[in-house]
Design an enzyme around this catalytic site. Structure first.
Site, mmCIF file in Angstrom:
data_model
loop_
_atom_site.group_PDB
_atom_site.id
_atom_site.type_symbol
_atom_site.label_atom_id
_atom_site.label_comp_id
_atom_site.label_asym_id
_atom_site.label_seq_id
_atom_site.Cartn_x
_atom_site.Cartn_y
_atom_site.Cartn_z
ATOM 1 N N ASP A 167 31.841 26.243 45.882
ATOM 2 C CA ASP A 167 32.877 26.534 46.879
ATOM 3 C C ASP A 167 34.161 25.780 46.581
ATOM 4 O O ASP A 167 34.833 25.286 47.496
ATOM 5 C CB ASP A 167 32.399 26.240 48.302
ATOM 6 C CG ASP A 167 33.281 26.937 49.348
ATOM 7 O OD1 ASP A 167 33.979 27.896 48.974
ATOM 8 O OD2 ASP A 167 33.287 26.515 50.522
ATOM 9 N N SER A 207 39.478 24.576 56.135
ATOM 10 C CA SER A 207 38.787 24.732 54.863
ATOM 11 C C SER A 207 39.761 24.563 53.701
ATOM 12 O O SER A 207 40.833 25.167 53.675
ATOM 13 C CB SER A 207 38.131 26.107 54.774
ATOM 14 O OG SER A 207 37.000 26.186 55.594
ATOM 15 N N HIS A 227 36.059 30.030 48.936
ATOM 16 C CA HIS A 227 36.050 31.053 49.975
ATOM 17 C C HIS A 227 37.420 31.219 50.637
ATOM 18 O O HIS A 227 37.669 32.235 51.296
ATOM 19 C CB HIS A 227 34.965 30.761 51.027
ATOM 20 C CG HIS A 227 35.318 29.710 52.026
ATOM 21 N ND1 HIS A 227 34.873 28.407 51.949
ATOM 22 C CD2 HIS A 227 36.072 29.764 53.164
ATOM 23 C CE1 HIS A 227 35.320 27.721 52.976
ATOM 24 N NE2 HIS A 227 36.061 28.519 53.726
#
Length: 319
Positions: free
Chosen positions: A92, A171, A62
């Site tokens: 992911d 992230s 992402h």
């Protein structure tokens, strides 16, 4: 006697010193995040990339989104362009390759060895701040995180929950143990004081290897929705295993449906391997299983039932 806070601080600072140079800030059109330098030979069994400087980095799918390229910046001031090697929204995870020589790779650990309460350190680039470090503990294991790509939905199993502060930009960064081994890739902020990370385990390594080699992950589709369930004592003694997977739903028209599996079945083994959790089944659902007979043993109405399913390739992942 040494102050415990001093010992704690020493561990966190040593992990930071080891990993800060190896975690890059990632920028793509419309977004940003972090990425960790890895050695491809840590996940490729034939050691294809023996020569040359490290240039692969691991991040979240992402973070890169649909971008094909972007820029990375390191704590030492070095920066350059990268290209996306492959991305897998259903885990992911994404692998990018820097067009410049990178710092030495981080050491990959094994999340299966983690215990609740263990110290972990998160290294990333939150809120546009390059090289940020937070620390906390593993506050939960075995969590599940839904991941979606197109019509396909998958649960990322054994997600690590931590109270180490994570913010936008973390992230794709590293979640490390006290020896600076990367045990997870920070992937989401679930709520105030709750952070989640994709585990670094055997399944994850297989995914990374597939992304490096092929740019995508081919998955097999069986068509089961399951939930872990303890086995009755009598069945536990008979099989030697403590848990199995309770079939919650069988997708109509799927290989599992055609094989005769039913809601309520307890899946004990698949491919002649014991199945005690969702990860055990999911790790079988890669390219090698597509189109091949898969023997499955279930417990149904007081009896063991053997069926043969033939998984098909999962399509519509949008990779």
């Amino acid at each position: 006697m040494a102050d415990p806070l001093d010992a704690y601080s020493q561990v966190v600072s040593s992990v930071a010193a080891e990993l800060l140079p190896k975690v890059a800030a990632v920028r793509v059109h419309g977004g940003s995040g972090s990425a960790v330098v890895i050695d491809a030979n840590d996940v490729l069994t034939d050691r294809t990339f023996t020569h040359g400087p490290p240039s692969f980095l691991l991040t979240n799918a992402h973070v890169v989104g649909s971008s094909r390229e972007g820029t990375v910046a390191f704590a030492d001031g070095g920066s350059g362009d990268f290209v996306v090697v492959g991305r897998d929204p259903l885990s992911d995870l994404a692998v990018i390759r820097s067009q410049m020589a990178t710092p030495p790779p981080a050491e990959l650990g094994d999340s299966d060895e983690l215990v609740v309460g263990q110290l972990v350190v998160a290294v990333g680039n939150p809120l546009g701040l390059t090289g940020s470090v937070t620390a906390g503990v593993v506050s939960g294991l075995g969590r599940s995180l839904p991941a979606r790509s197109g019509a396909a939905v998958r649960l990322i199993e054994d997600v690590i929950q931590t109270d180490a502060a994570l913010n936008p930009g973390n992230s794709g960064g590293a979640l490390a143990d006290s020896r600076a081994r990367v045990v997870g890739i920070n992937t989401a902020v679930a709520g105030i004081g709750v952070g989640l990370a994709v585990p670094m385990n055997g399944t994850t390594r297989s995914i990374i290897a597939a992304l490096i080699r092929h740019g995508r992950v081919r998955r097999a589709f069986l068509g089961l929705v399951t939930s872990p369930a303890p086995l009755p004592e009598r069945l536990r003694r008979r099989t030697g295993q403590a848990a199995a997977l309770r079939v919650v739903e069988v997708v109509a028209g799927s290989p599992a449906h055609r094989a005769g599996l039913r809601a309520g079945d307890l899946v004990l083994s698949a491919g002649r391997h014991p199945v005690g959790d969702a990860q055990a089944l999911q790790r079988l659902m890669f390219a090698d299983a597509i189109g091949r007979p898969l023997p499955i043993t279930v417990y149904r109405n007081g009896a063991l039932v053997d069926v043969i399913a033939e998984p098909v390739e999962l399509t519509g992942t949008g990779v």
